[in-house]
Design a protein around this motif. Structure first.
Motif, mmCIF file in Angstrom:
data_model
loop_
_atom_site.group_PDB
_atom_site.id
_atom_site.type_symbol
_atom_site.label_atom_id
_atom_site.label_comp_id
_atom_site.label_asym_id
_atom_site.label_seq_id
_atom_site.Cartn_x
_atom_site.Cartn_y
_atom_site.Cartn_z
ATOM 1 N N CYS A 15 -27.270 -35.943 -3.870
ATOM 2 C CA CYS A 15 -26.238 -35.098 -3.253
ATOM 3 C C CYS A 15 -26.286 -35.174 -1.731
ATOM 4 O O CYS A 15 -25.379 -34.676 -1.052
ATOM 5 N N ASN A 16 -27.323 -35.790 -1.178
ATOM 6 C CA ASN A 16 -27.466 -35.812 0.281
ATOM 7 C C ASN A 16 -27.233 -37.194 0.884
ATOM 8 O O ASN A 16 -27.660 -37.460 2.005
ATOM 9 N N GLU A 17 -26.536 -38.046 0.153
ATOM 10 C CA GLU A 17 -26.352 -39.423 0.637
ATOM 11 C C GLU A 17 -25.534 -39.481 1.931
ATOM 12 O O GLU A 17 -25.590 -40.468 2.663
ATOM 13 N N TYR A 18 -24.760 -38.442 2.228
ATOM 14 C CA TYR A 18 -23.951 -38.438 3.456
ATOM 15 C C TYR A 18 -24.772 -38.096 4.701
ATOM 16 O O TYR A 18 -24.307 -38.252 5.813
ATOM 17 N N PHE A 97 -19.859 -48.665 6.310
ATOM 18 C CA PHE A 97 -19.896 -48.917 4.860
ATOM 19 C C PHE A 97 -18.818 -48.125 4.113
ATOM 20 O O PHE A 97 -18.783 -48.133 2.884
ATOM 21 N N GLU A 98 -17.981 -47.412 4.858
ATOM 22 C CA GLU A 98 -16.917 -46.576 4.269
ATOM 23 C C GLU A 98 -17.493 -45.583 3.263
ATOM 24 O O GLU A 98 -16.905 -45.303 2.210
ATOM 25 N N LEU A 99 -18.655 -45.065 3.607
ATOM 26 C CA LEU A 99 -19.335 -44.142 2.687
ATOM 27 C C LEU A 99 -18.546 -42.855 2.463
ATOM 28 O O LEU A 99 -18.634 -42.239 1.408
ATOM 29 N N PHE A 100 -17.756 -42.465 3.460
ATOM 30 C CA PHE A 100 -17.013 -41.203 3.352
ATOM 31 C C PHE A 100 -15.624 -41.414 2.744
ATOM 32 O O PHE A 100 -14.809 -40.507 2.731
ATOM 33 N N GLY A 101 -15.371 -42.614 2.265
ATOM 34 C CA GLY A 101 -14.106 -42.904 1.612
ATOM 35 C C GLY A 101 -13.046 -43.358 2.606
ATOM 36 O O GLY A 101 -13.293 -43.496 3.812
ATOM 37 N N THR A 102 -11.857 -43.623 2.074
ATOM 38 C CA THR A 102 -10.733 -44.056 2.906
ATOM 39 C C THR A 102 -9.567 -43.091 2.715
ATOM 40 O O THR A 102 -9.478 -42.399 1.700
ATOM 41 N N CYS A 103 -8.678 -43.071 3.685
ATOM 42 C CA CYS A 103 -7.586 -42.089 3.670
ATOM 43 C C CYS A 103 -6.658 -42.352 2.469
ATOM 44 O O CYS A 103 -6.211 -43.486 2.256
ATOM 45 N N ALA A 123 -22.535 -22.067 4.784
ATOM 46 C CA ALA A 123 -22.087 -21.333 3.592
ATOM 47 C C ALA A 123 -20.683 -20.748 3.721
ATOM 48 O O ALA A 123 -20.372 -19.718 3.149
ATOM 49 N N LYS A 124 -19.824 -21.423 4.507
ATOM 50 C CA LYS A 124 -18.437 -20.941 4.634
ATOM 51 C C LYS A 124 -17.458 -21.888 3.960
ATOM 52 O O LYS A 124 -16.441 -21.453 3.422
ATOM 53 N N SER A 125 -17.728 -23.187 4.021
ATOM 54 C CA SER A 125 -16.828 -24.142 3.358
ATOM 55 C C SER A 125 -17.560 -25.468 3.187
ATOM 56 O O SER A 125 -18.500 -25.770 3.916
ATOM 57 N N TYR A 126 -17.088 -26.225 2.209
ATOM 58 C CA TYR A 126 -17.681 -27.542 1.970
ATOM 59 C C TYR A 126 -17.124 -28.566 2.962
ATOM 60 O O TYR A 126 -16.067 -28.363 3.567
ATOM 61 N N MET A 127 -17.859 -29.647 3.094
ATOM 62 C CA MET A 127 -17.459 -30.746 3.968
ATOM 63 C C MET A 127 -16.066 -31.266 3.604
ATOM 64 O O MET A 127 -15.715 -31.346 2.434
ATOM 65 N N TYR A 138 -8.941 -34.220 4.456
ATOM 66 C CA TYR A 138 -8.797 -34.399 3.008
ATOM 67 C C TYR A 138 -10.076 -33.953 2.315
ATOM 68 O O TYR A 138 -11.138 -33.888 2.936
ATOM 69 N N ARG A 139 -9.933 -33.700 1.005
ATOM 70 C CA ARG A 139 -11.133 -33.444 0.220
ATOM 71 C C ARG A 139 -11.894 -34.767 0.063
ATOM 72 O O ARG A 139 -11.275 -35.823 0.009
ATOM 73 N N PRO A 140 -13.224 -34.712 -0.010
ATOM 74 C CA PRO A 140 -13.994 -35.947 -0.220
ATOM 75 C C PRO A 140 -13.580 -36.633 -1.517
ATOM 76 O O PRO A 140 -12.995 -35.995 -2.407
ATOM 77 N N PRO A 141 -13.836 -37.935 -1.636
ATOM 78 C CA PRO A 141 -13.455 -38.666 -2.853
ATOM 79 C C PRO A 141 -14.022 -38.003 -4.101
ATOM 80 O O PRO A 141 -15.095 -37.382 -4.049
ATOM 81 N N PRO A 142 -13.338 -38.120 -5.256
ATOM 82 C CA PRO A 142 -13.838 -37.524 -6.505
ATOM 83 C C PRO A 142 -15.259 -37.980 -6.802
ATOM 84 O O PRO A 142 -15.599 -39.148 -6.603
ATOM 85 N N GLY A 143 -16.066 -37.040 -7.265
ATOM 86 C CA GLY A 143 -17.449 -37.381 -7.583
ATOM 87 C C GLY A 143 -18.387 -37.285 -6.396
ATOM 88 O O GLY A 143 -19.594 -37.494 -6.533
ATOM 89 N N SER A 144 -17.832 -36.979 -5.219
ATOM 90 C CA SER A 144 -18.694 -36.873 -4.034
ATOM 91 C C SER A 144 -19.508 -35.587 -4.093
ATOM 92 O O SER A 144 -19.077 -34.604 -4.691
ATOM 93 N N PRO A 145 -20.668 -35.583 -3.432
ATOM 94 C CA PRO A 145 -21.461 -34.359 -3.409
ATOM 95 C C PRO A 145 -20.757 -33.258 -2.624
ATOM 96 O O PRO A 145 -20.040 -33.539 -1.665
ATOM 97 N N ALA A 146 -20.928 -32.016 -3.068
ATOM 98 C CA ALA A 146 -20.350 -30.874 -2.359
ATOM 99 C C ALA A 146 -21.356 -30.411 -1.312
ATOM 100 O O ALA A 146 -22.290 -29.676 -1.620
#
Ligand SMILES: [Zn+2]
Length: 202
Positions: A15-18, A97-103, A123-127, A138-146
């Motif tokens: 979950c901490n790969e980012y 490496f485009e780890l955070f996804g693409t638009c 503890a107010k909002s997710y990345m 945007y929301r992170p790609p599906p399956g990404s860690p919260a």
């Protein structure tokens, strides 16, 4: 146990790969240490700080709370570290490496995204992910860690792009034009009137 051992174990969690590795020397810098322990108002701050930096053994029913304090201290330290030259270099490798996804926006043509928080407090909002091309989030790609957005903070992508101007894209040349049967929708059409009226009241 080796100094910094907790951080290495924490970063190995999928979950901490980012996250990048923040050196213990950065976290123990006096100003940051004092702020974390005295001003963040976390429970068991000294114990959490010791766990984070020295991987001290914890026992009893307060272990989970101390562990959570250490995690939040790491997120807050991380948000500061990634705005330093060294931290940005580490984040640039993940960006390359485009780890955070693409638009997901078609006209952004797979522009790589950058992580951003909507708040600097934990503890107010997710990345969320910021697109440097359309400059929206945007929301992170599906399956990404919260991940807690405070691990990146509200300023990171903008400081990052100021530091790496060569990767800062130009504004997209094209945008989607809604059509019906090939014709542009007239500005007085009920659909557009409704759209503009509702957006004005927000
Ligand atoms: Zn975009």
């Amino acid at each position: 146990m080796a100094v910094g051992g907790w951080i290495q174990k924490f970063l190995k969690l999928s979950c901490n790969e980012y996250l990048v590795e923040v050196p213990v020397a950065f976290i123990t810098e006096p100003l940051l240490r004092v702020w974390l322990i005295e001003d963040t108002h976390r429970p068991f701050p000294k114990e959490g700080f010791k766990l984070l930096c020295h991987d001290t053994n914890q026992s009893g029913n307060r272990v989970a709370i101390i562990e959570e304090t250490a995690q939040i201290f790491y997120y807050l330290s991380h948000a500061r570290y990634i705005t330093t030259k060294e931290g940005m270099r580490a984040m640039k490798r993940k960006y390359d490496f485009e780890l955070f996804g693409t638009c997901p926006r078609v006209h952004c043509e797979n522009q790589p995204l950058l992580p951003v928080g909507l708040h600097d407090s934990p503890a107010k909002s997710y990345m969320k992910c910021f697109c440097p091309k359309c400059r929206d989030i945007y929301r992170p790609p599906p399956g990404s860690p919260a991940l807690d957005g405070a691990a990146f903070g509200t300023s990171f992508p903008h400081l990052f792009l100021q530091n790496y101007l060569e990767i800062c894209p130009h504004k997209p040349q094209n945008s989607y034009i809604p059509r019906i049967s090939g014709f542009k929708i007239h500005k007085d059409a009920p659909e557009l009137k409704h759209y503009h009226n509702t957006s004005n009241t927000r």
